[in-house]
Design a protein around this motif. Sequence first.
Motif, PDB file in Angstrom:
ATOM      1  N   ILE A 253       0.852  -1.186   0.000  1.00  0.00           N
ATOM      2  CA  ILE A 253       0.000   0.000   0.000  1.00  0.00           C
ATOM      3  C   ILE A 253       0.888   1.236   0.000  1.00  0.00           C
ATOM      4  O   ILE A 253       1.830   1.345   0.777  1.00  0.00           O
ATOM      5  CB  ILE A 253      -0.926  -0.013   1.228  1.00  0.00           C
ATOM      6  CG1 ILE A 253      -1.848  -1.246   1.157  1.00  0.00           C
ATOM      7  CG2 ILE A 253      -1.745   1.271   1.300  1.00  0.00           C
ATOM      8  CD1 ILE A 253      -2.658  -1.467   2.415  1.00  0.00           C
ATOM      9  N   GLN A 254       0.567   2.181  -0.872  1.00  0.00           N
ATOM     10  CA  GLN A 254       1.419   3.352  -1.049  1.00  0.00           C
ATOM     11  C   GLN A 254       1.070   4.465  -0.060  1.00  0.00           C
ATOM     12  O   GLN A 254       0.007   4.466   0.558  1.00  0.00           O
ATOM     13  CB  GLN A 254       1.268   3.891  -2.477  1.00  0.00           C
ATOM     14  CG  GLN A 254       1.634   2.886  -3.559  1.00  0.00           C
ATOM     15  CD  GLN A 254       1.466   3.472  -4.927  1.00  0.00           C
ATOM     16  OE1 GLN A 254       1.533   4.688  -5.121  1.00  0.00           O
ATOM     17  NE2 GLN A 254       1.244   2.624  -5.913  1.00  0.00           N
ATOM     18  N   GLU A 255       2.001   5.412   0.041  1.00  0.00           N
ATOM     19  CA  GLU A 255       1.740   6.607   0.830  1.00  0.00           C
ATOM     20  C   GLU A 255       0.533   7.327   0.240  1.00  0.00           C
ATOM     21  O   GLU A 255       0.440   7.537  -0.967  1.00  0.00           O
ATOM     22  CB  GLU A 255       2.969   7.523   0.783  1.00  0.00           C
ATOM     23  CG  GLU A 255       2.840   8.777   1.596  1.00  0.00           C
ATOM     24  CD  GLU A 255       3.031   8.527   3.082  1.00  0.00           C
ATOM     25  OE1 GLU A 255       2.472   9.299   3.862  1.00  0.00           O
ATOM     26  OE2 GLU A 255       3.719   7.564   3.446  1.00  0.00           O
ATOM     27  N   ASP A 256      -0.436   7.679   1.071  1.00  0.00           N
ATOM     28  CA  ASP A 256      -1.627   8.434   0.674  1.00  0.00           C
ATOM     29  C   ASP A 256      -2.507   7.674  -0.322  1.00  0.00           C
ATOM     30  O   ASP A 256      -3.196   8.274  -1.140  1.00  0.00           O
ATOM     31  CB  ASP A 256      -1.246   9.789   0.068  1.00  0.00           C
ATOM     32  CG  ASP A 256      -0.420  10.632   1.016  1.00  0.00           C
ATOM     33  OD1 ASP A 256      -0.500  10.385   2.232  1.00  0.00           O
ATOM     34  OD2 ASP A 256       0.305  11.518   0.548  1.00  0.00           O
ATOM     35  N   GLU A 257      -2.499   6.336  -0.247  1.00  0.00           N
ATOM     36  CA  GLU A 257      -3.338   5.530  -1.133  1.00  0.00           C
ATOM     37  C   GLU A 257      -4.593   5.075  -0.391  1.00  0.00           C
ATOM     38  O   GLU A 257      -4.546   4.757   0.801  1.00  0.00           O
ATOM     39  CB  GLU A 257      -2.576   4.293  -1.624  1.00  0.00           C
ATOM     40  CG  GLU A 257      -3.417   3.407  -2.540  1.00  0.00           C
ATOM     41  CD  GLU A 257      -2.633   2.243  -3.140  1.00  0.00           C
ATOM     42  OE1 GLU A 257      -3.005   1.788  -4.222  1.00  0.00           O
ATOM     43  OE2 GLU A 257      -1.648   1.802  -2.512  1.00  0.00           O
ATOM     44  N   ALA A 258      -5.723   5.046  -1.100  1.00  0.00           N
ATOM     45  CA  ALA A 258      -6.963   4.505  -0.555  1.00  0.00           C
ATOM     46  C   ALA A 258      -7.149   3.078  -1.081  1.00  0.00           C
ATOM     47  O   ALA A 258      -6.865   2.792  -2.240  1.00  0.00           O
ATOM     48  CB  ALA A 258      -8.151   5.371  -0.957  1.00  0.00           C
ATOM     49  N   LEU A 259      -7.620   2.197  -0.195  1.00  0.00           N
ATOM     50  CA  LEU A 259      -7.871   0.806  -0.565  1.00  0.00           C
ATOM     51  C   LEU A 259      -9.372   0.545  -0.476  1.00  0.00           C
ATOM     52  O   LEU A 259      -9.959   0.622   0.606  1.00  0.00           O
ATOM     53  CB  LEU A 259      -7.110  -0.134   0.365  1.00  0.00           C
ATOM     54  CG  LEU A 259      -7.343  -1.637   0.167  1.00  0.00           C
ATOM     55  CD1 LEU A 259      -6.893  -2.087  -1.219  1.00  0.00           C
ATOM     56  CD2 LEU A 259      -6.627  -2.445   1.241  1.00  0.00           C
ATOM     57  N   VAL A 260      -9.990   0.271  -1.629  1.00  0.00           N
ATOM     58  CA  VAL A 260     -11.414  -0.063  -1.688  1.00  0.00           C
ATOM     59  C   VAL A 260     -11.532  -1.579  -1.700  1.00  0.00           C
ATOM     60  O   VAL A 260     -10.979  -2.244  -2.571  1.00  0.00           O
ATOM     61  CB  VAL A 260     -12.077   0.534  -2.946  1.00  0.00           C
ATOM     62  CG1 VAL A 260     -13.557   0.145  -3.003  1.00  0.00           C
ATOM     63  CG2 VAL A 260     -11.914   2.050  -2.964  1.00  0.00           C
ATOM     64  N   GLN A 261     -12.256  -2.125  -0.723  1.00  0.00           N
ATOM     65  CA  GLN A 261     -12.370  -3.572  -0.601  1.00  0.00           C
ATOM     66  C   GLN A 261     -13.829  -4.010  -0.769  1.00  0.00           C
ATOM     67  O   GLN A 261     -14.727  -3.446  -0.148  1.00  0.00           O
ATOM     68  CB  GLN A 261     -11.884  -4.039   0.780  1.00  0.00           C
ATOM     69  CG  GLN A 261     -10.438  -3.681   1.070  1.00  0.00           C
ATOM     70  CD  GLN A 261     -10.031  -4.088   2.473  1.00  0.00           C
ATOM     71  OE1 GLN A 261      -9.302  -5.042   2.679  1.00  0.00           O
ATOM     72  NE2 GLN A 261     -10.522  -3.360   3.463  1.00  0.00           N
ATOM     73  N   PHE A 262     -14.036  -5.005  -1.631  1.00  0.00           N
ATOM     74  CA  PHE A 262     -15.333  -5.653  -1.759  1.00  0.00           C
ATOM     75  C   PHE A 262     -15.241  -6.993  -1.042  1.00  0.00           C
ATOM     76  O   PHE A 262     -14.399  -7.836  -1.393  1.00  0.00           O
ATOM     77  CB  PHE A 262     -15.681  -5.902  -3.232  1.00  0.00           C
ATOM     78  CG  PHE A 262     -15.970  -4.665  -4.025  1.00  0.00           C
ATOM     79  CD1 PHE A 262     -17.278  -4.278  -4.275  1.00  0.00           C
ATOM     80  CD2 PHE A 262     -14.945  -3.884  -4.537  1.00  0.00           C
ATOM     81  CE1 PHE A 262     -17.553  -3.140  -5.017  1.00  0.00           C
ATOM     82  CE2 PHE A 262     -15.207  -2.753  -5.289  1.00  0.00           C
ATOM     83  CZ  PHE A 262     -16.520  -2.373  -5.524  1.00  0.00           C
ATOM     84  N   LEU A 263     -16.082  -7.209  -0.050  1.00  0.00           N
ATOM     85  CA  LEU A 263     -16.137  -8.488   0.649  1.00  0.00           C
ATOM     86  C   LEU A 263     -17.438  -9.174   0.234  1.00  0.00           C
ATOM     87  O   LEU A 263     -18.529  -8.694   0.549  1.00  0.00           O
ATOM     88  CB  LEU A 263     -16.101  -8.286   2.165  1.00  0.00           C
ATOM     89  CG  LEU A 263     -16.272  -9.538   3.026  1.00  0.00           C
ATOM     90  CD1 LEU A 263     -15.165 -10.556   2.756  1.00  0.00           C
ATOM     91  CD2 LEU A 263     -16.302  -9.176   4.515  1.00  0.00           C
ATOM     92  N   CYS A 264     -17.326 -10.277  -0.485  1.00  0.00           N
ATOM     93  CA  CYS A 264     -18.514 -10.915  -1.033  1.00  0.00           C
ATOM     94  C   CYS A 264     -18.313 -12.430  -1.051  1.00  0.00           C
ATOM     95  O   CYS A 264     -17.191 -12.922  -0.973  1.00  0.00           O
ATOM     96  CB  CYS A 264     -18.817 -10.404  -2.432  1.00  0.00           C
ATOM     97  SG  CYS A 264     -17.369 -10.325  -3.506  1.00  0.00           S
ATOM     98  N   THR A 265     -19.392 -13.150  -1.156  1.00  0.00           N
ATOM     99  CA  THR A 265     -19.313 -14.613  -1.195  1.00  0.00           C
ATOM    100  C   THR A 265     -19.801 -15.119  -2.546  1.00  0.00           C
ATOM    101  O   THR A 265     -19.020 -15.468  -3.407  1.00  0.00           O
ATOM    102  CB  THR A 265     -20.134 -15.232  -0.053  1.00  0.00           C
ATOM    103  OG1 THR A 265     -21.446 -14.660  -0.038  1.00  0.00           O
ATOM    104  CG2 THR A 265     -19.479 -14.976   1.287  1.00  0.00           C
ATOM    105  N   ASP A 266     -21.112 -15.112  -2.768  1.00  0.00           N
ATOM    106  CA  ASP A 266     -21.629 -15.570  -4.047  1.00  0.00           C
ATOM    107  C   ASP A 266     -22.722 -14.618  -4.514  1.00  0.00           C
ATOM    108  O   ASP A 266     -23.010 -13.604  -3.882  1.00  0.00           O
ATOM    109  CB  ASP A 266     -22.149 -17.011  -3.947  1.00  0.00           C
ATOM    110  CG  ASP A 266     -23.175 -17.170  -2.832  1.00  0.00           C
ATOM    111  OD1 ASP A 266     -24.064 -16.288  -2.705  1.00  0.00           O
ATOM    112  OD2 ASP A 266     -23.103 -18.157  -2.083  1.00  0.00           O
ATOM    113  N   LYS A 267     -23.345 -14.975  -5.634  1.00  0.00           N
ATOM    114  CA  LYS A 267     -24.302 -14.085  -6.288  1.00  0.00           C
ATOM    115  C   LYS A 267     -25.497 -13.755  -5.407  1.00  0.00           C
ATOM    116  O   LYS A 267     -26.030 -12.645  -5.442  1.00  0.00           O
ATOM    117  CB  LYS A 267     -24.761 -14.725  -7.595  1.00  0.00           C
ATOM    118  CG  LYS A 267     -25.722 -13.876  -8.420  1.00  0.00           C
ATOM    119  CD  LYS A 267     -26.039 -14.558  -9.737  1.00  0.00           C
ATOM    120  CE  LYS A 267     -27.013 -13.727 -10.564  1.00  0.00           C
ATOM    121  NZ  LYS A 267     -27.313 -14.360 -11.855  1.00  0.00           N
TER     122      LYS A 267
END
Length: 529
Positions: A253-267
């Motif tokens: 992860i970089q300096e001043d970076e935002a991390l968008v995370q999708f937590l999902c299982t199935d449809k």
Amino acid sequence: MNQIKPKISSISNLSKFQNNFKGGENEIHNNKEYEEQEDKDVNYFENDSDLGDTNLNKKKDEKDFHDIYQDPKQREEYKTLTIVRVKENHADLALQQLRIQLEGKTGWTKSKDNRLVIGNVPWMKISDFINKNTYFDPEYFNIKLKDNDNKNNNSVIQPFIGFSKQIFPNCIGVEEQSNIKWADIAYEFIKNTYKHCKWRTWRIQIVTPTSEAKVTNYRFQLRDMVLKKTKRFNSGLFTCYNFKSIKNSSLPIQEDEALVQFLCTDKKSPGYISIITPPIYKYLEKTIGVYPSFFNREFNHQLIPTYIHQLFSQDQTGTSQYGSNHIKHIKSYLDPSISLELEDIKSMTVDEIVDNFLPSRSFLKLFELFQKFPKSLTPFPPMRPNETVVDLGSSPGGWTLFSLLQGCRVTSIDKSPLDPKSLDCNDKNLLFLEMDAFEFRPHGDQTFDWLIIDMKVPPMKSLKLLSEWLKSKYCRNFIVNLKYQVTERIIRDHETFIINDISPKTSYINLHCLDRNGFKELTLFGISK
């Protein structure tokens, strides 16, 4: 943390790559064709001057610091919902750590899925930390933590949740099944968050409760769909995307970076979208780490075999490689049928690698720790040549061998002997003392650069030994494994002891559940004050 800039060979090539994000919202890339197109259109390693005056190239000043870290309007878009992913059957232990380190009206509780813990982290915790414990360094154009003193102990203020494998702060729940609706919700969330937190770059990671999402996962296409939508409606946000992370999701992860995370299982199942903005990351960086989650796959299949290959495939005769005598010693016991070719080592399981080349699995714990917390990205130092190490409870010698291979001078202590097939006991850099590790103390004004402990004893016994060594200033750095009993369910006393007794004696401390750690095992590491 050093800024790592994505480098594009030309604006035309960037445009070609960006044009991949067009067409119908239901479109999904064929993975092989997508990678070939990416290789053809984008060169990340040439001169980046063609990018012009973008957020990535611009030098930061105090206004940037304010826009990224201190804009009070960030509170308007912040969501208190926080999801924590833990190792299977570790939820009860993680709950206790969360309730101690992120106390208050947080409401931590287990979800129906035994690998997730749910709670609420108020914005005040983050903003207070940023305002009271960080400052803008105009010389290096980055944010730094204030030095520890009697009034300010960042070792305690920054939470370290050892049993957390991944954390999803600033989170919203998504009940929709359609990917189009997921993408719409994600885009609005990202756009509104960016409005008051002008991060310099960002990336998307799509995960399940157990692994990084594979191309066959129904939600895998969400990244492309969100980027297409971003390109269409918000070009500034789109152009600062960390495109390099598409080819390599394990980039730090970089300096001043935002991390968008999708937590999902199935449809059909609901999921979550989390945005870790730079101020949230700064507060939770000990828990998040410097790499996105699921570094384990690359670690097992690439880093371990490559490291073993480098150690054992070279001709050690006349070489100055540290610990080369031990490598020659191990090779003298190797079965002649064992191939040292990289591909053959890659085909081995981790257990086979340990059985053939190492005294024990514990060797890989130190290797993993220094890979995941490198000096270039964290305050924790590496072991350096000629530094002194004391390994308490060393048999059969995994941590002793690792230290010798870094060029250290090691005092190795145990009532049981070292593995004679893995260590050359005639090495002048190795002193083995056959005695109770709990009875050893340095003589006179003797001190060690490193105290390392990996003993199968109750965790509190190791913690009290560490506390004594820190109090007496016998060591500068430490790594201590804490091994909880399988039946042990209450760890509050250990957590409280670490916070109240160990942390005040350190300038840096962290607690992590390494992938090579056993069941209910944590690694405590840090720097003495």
